[in-house]
Design a protein around this motif. Structure first.
Motif, mmCIF file in Angstrom:
data_model
loop_
_atom_site.group_PDB
_atom_site.id
_atom_site.type_symbol
_atom_site.label_atom_id
_atom_site.label_comp_id
_atom_site.label_asym_id
_atom_site.label_seq_id
_atom_site.Cartn_x
_atom_site.Cartn_y
_atom_site.Cartn_z
ATOM 1 N N LEU A 64 0.675 -0.973 -0.120
ATOM 2 C CA LEU A 64 0.059 0.198 -0.183
ATOM 3 C C LEU A 64 0.919 1.116 -0.183
ATOM 4 N N ILE A 65 0.575 2.164 -0.974
ATOM 5 C CA ILE A 65 1.569 3.290 -1.027
ATOM 6 C C ILE A 65 0.971 4.534 -0.038
ATOM 7 N N PRO A 66 1.736 4.800 0.944
ATOM 8 C CA PRO A 66 1.142 5.570 2.118
ATOM 9 C C PRO A 66 1.515 7.169 1.866
ATOM 10 N N SER A 67 2.422 7.436 0.890
ATOM 11 C CA SER A 67 2.564 8.834 0.640
ATOM 12 C C SER A 67 2.732 9.368 -0.749
ATOM 13 N N GLY A 68 2.653 10.827 -1.016
ATOM 14 C CA GLY A 68 2.867 11.132 -2.456
ATOM 15 C C GLY A 68 4.077 11.298 -2.883
ATOM 16 N N SER A 69 5.288 10.582 -2.482
ATOM 17 C CA SER A 69 6.796 10.855 -2.683
ATOM 18 C C SER A 69 7.292 10.362 -3.979
ATOM 19 N N MET A 70 6.082 9.315 -4.507
ATOM 20 C CA MET A 70 6.650 8.841 -5.786
ATOM 21 C C MET A 70 5.558 9.352 -6.876
ATOM 22 N N ASP A 188 30.045 0.199 -4.260
ATOM 23 C CA ASP A 188 29.685 -1.029 -4.633
ATOM 24 C C ASP A 188 28.483 -1.723 -3.584
ATOM 25 N N SER A 189 27.570 -2.364 -4.321
ATOM 26 C CA SER A 189 26.461 -3.126 -3.730
ATOM 27 C C SER A 189 25.380 -2.215 -2.914
ATOM 28 N N THR A 190 25.489 -0.820 -3.130
ATOM 29 C CA THR A 190 24.657 0.072 -2.656
ATOM 30 C C THR A 190 23.931 0.733 -4.070
ATOM 31 N N LEU A 191 23.130 1.521 -3.571
ATOM 32 C CA LEU A 191 21.860 2.198 -4.347
ATOM 33 C C LEU A 191 21.758 3.776 -3.991
ATOM 34 N N TRP A 192 21.557 4.523 -4.924
ATOM 35 C CA TRP A 192 21.213 5.882 -4.517
ATOM 36 C C TRP A 192 19.801 6.128 -5.082
ATOM 37 N N MET A 193 19.035 6.292 -4.106
ATOM 38 C CA MET A 193 17.349 6.375 -4.506
ATOM 39 C C MET A 193 17.018 7.876 -4.332
ATOM 40 N N MET A 194 15.713 7.925 -5.127
ATOM 41 C CA MET A 194 15.283 9.224 -5.190
ATOM 42 C C MET A 194 13.789 9.018 -5.544
ATOM 43 N N GLY A 195 12.910 9.928 -5.002
ATOM 44 C CA GLY A 195 11.539 9.995 -5.306
ATOM 45 C C GLY A 195 11.188 10.571 -6.415
ATOM 46 N N ASP A 196 10.003 10.285 -7.287
ATOM 47 C CA ASP A 196 9.650 10.785 -8.295
ATOM 48 C C ASP A 196 9.254 12.516 -7.913
ATOM 49 N N HIS A 197 8.566 12.648 -6.797
ATOM 50 C CA HIS A 197 7.820 13.962 -6.441
ATOM 51 C C HIS A 197 9.074 14.622 -5.767
ATOM 52 N N ALA A 200 8.614 16.485 -2.475
ATOM 53 C CA ALA A 200 7.942 15.758 -1.418
ATOM 54 C C ALA A 200 8.599 14.604 -0.997
ATOM 55 N N SER A 201 9.576 14.302 -1.283
ATOM 56 C CA SER A 201 10.483 13.079 -1.191
ATOM 57 C C SER A 201 11.701 13.052 -0.254
ATOM 58 N N ARG A 202 11.546 12.567 1.072
ATOM 59 C CA ARG A 202 12.671 12.293 2.034
ATOM 60 C C ARG A 202 13.562 11.128 1.348
ATOM 61 N N ASP A 203 14.651 11.349 0.671
ATOM 62 C CA ASP A 203 15.415 10.081 -0.021
ATOM 63 C C ASP A 203 16.638 10.238 0.292
ATOM 64 N N SER A 204 17.564 9.747 -0.679
ATOM 65 C CA SER A 204 19.123 9.805 -0.177
ATOM 66 C C SER A 204 19.894 10.981 0.044
ATOM 67 N N ARG A 205 19.139 12.037 -0.671
ATOM 68 C CA ARG A 205 19.752 13.503 -0.453
ATOM 69 C C ARG A 205 19.651 14.053 0.992
ATOM 70 N N ASP A 206 18.353 13.432 1.761
ATOM 71 C CA ASP A 206 18.435 13.757 3.041
ATOM 72 C C ASP A 206 19.164 13.096 3.956
ATOM 73 N N HIS A 207 19.955 12.177 3.424
ATOM 74 C CA HIS A 207 20.974 11.565 4.442
ATOM 75 C C HIS A 207 22.509 11.588 4.134
ATOM 76 N N LEU A 208 22.700 12.471 3.210
ATOM 77 C CA LEU A 208 24.089 12.532 2.996
ATOM 78 C C LEU A 208 25.133 12.859 4.047
ATOM 79 N N GLY A 209 24.846 13.331 4.864
ATOM 80 C CA GLY A 209 25.702 13.819 6.247
ATOM 81 C C GLY A 209 25.478 12.683 7.325
ATOM 82 N N GLU A 210 24.817 11.624 7.208
ATOM 83 C CA GLU A 210 24.676 10.695 7.998
ATOM 84 C C GLU A 210 25.583 9.181 7.747
ATOM 85 N N PRO A 211 25.799 8.409 8.833
ATOM 86 C CA PRO A 211 26.557 7.198 8.244
ATOM 87 C C PRO A 211 25.802 6.537 7.210
ATOM 88 N N GLY A 212 26.685 6.025 6.124
ATOM 89 C CA GLY A 212 25.959 5.345 5.103
ATOM 90 C C GLY A 212 25.894 6.503 3.670
#
Length: 256
Positions: A64-70, A188-197, A200-212
């Motif tokens: 079930l899609i819970p938000s409008g981030s996509m 390697d073995s990781t992905l950079w993820m982004m929402g289409d909206h 309105a999307s909290r995605d990889s950009r919002d965690h740049l300064g965090e571990p990982g």
């Protein structure tokens, strides 16, 4: 001439005791038949439920899609079907794939242990697409795979992957590819993820300064979103995207 009266068989229907006994047998038979029918129905229902749970755990899971981030690709309340076999036999997510993944450790912190029984019940119901998924489950689009250099943005405001500009036709109308500038290399073995909206999307950009650094491990991917199953007006396979067809393969390998 035999004048002795011969005994005649009594009419059982006129015998109150016999009628009562027959009604009692009939009632017992009806109760037994009803009991057997109920047990058969319960067994069939349990078998169907077990089959659906096994199917959702290993093959195709409703989500079930819970938000409008996509949006506009996926709308709030859409029930999508996640193909869990898409990456089971050596294949890995590709740029442009829309995937469901567990964001624990990348997008979300480790959640404290709750009631295990309620957790199991919620997981079972969520696996049928009847309630919102766990708070650590996300649906996003793969923009960068291991080894890719992803940059935002070029002079025309487009994201570049390995030096190739990407025209993202799936973006929400009026959104820029990103209001946040970044220049990253996907390990390697990781992905950079982004929402289409993007706005309105909290995605990889919002965690740049965090571990990982906002990277999602490939082994955290649940599966690929291939179909929209509900509502009826939107039922069908997820439209593909040619946005990344011109992207060159990464050079120089990935960096941690």
């Amino acid at each position: 001439m035999d004048t002795e009266a011969k005994p005649t068989e009594r009419d059982r229907s006129s015998d109150p005791a016999a009628g009562s006994e027959e009604r009692s047998r009939s009632a017992r038979f009806s109760r037994l038949a009803a009991s057997m029918s109920w047990r058969r129905t319960a067994a069939l229902s349990a078998a169907c439920a077990a089959f659906v749970l096994l199917l959702s755990n290993f093959v195709v899971q409703p989500y079930l899609i819970p938000s409008g981030s996509m949006e506009p690709t996926l709308h709030v309340g859409d029930r999508v079907l996640v193909n869990k076999l898409a990456y089971r036999f050596g294949a890995e997510p590709l740029r442009g794939d829309v995937v469901v993944f567990d964001g624990t450790g990348s997008f979300a912190r480790e959640a404290p242990q709750g009631n295990p029984v309620s957790g199991l019940l919620h997981g079972a119901v969520a696996s049928l697409g009847l309630v919102e998924p766990d708070e650590t489950d996300y649906v996003k689009r793969v923009v960068g795979v291991g080894g890719d250099r992803v940059v935002c943005c070029d002079r025309r405001g487009r994201i570049e992957v390995n030096g190739s500009p990407v025209t993202e036709e799936y973006l929400y109308p009026g959104n820029r590819p990103s209001r946040v500038r970044f220049d990253i290399v996907v390990p390697d073995s990781t992905l950079w993820m982004m929402g289409d909206h993007r706005d309105a999307s909290r995605d990889s950009r919002d965690h740049l300064g965090e571990p990982g650094g906002g990277m999602v491990p490939v082994d955290r991917v649940v599966g690929r979103v291939d179909w929209i199953g509900w509502p009826p007006a939107r039922t069908g396979s997820l439209p593909g995207s040619g946005a990344f067809t011109g992207v060159r393969a990464p050079t120089g390998g990935a960096h941690g």
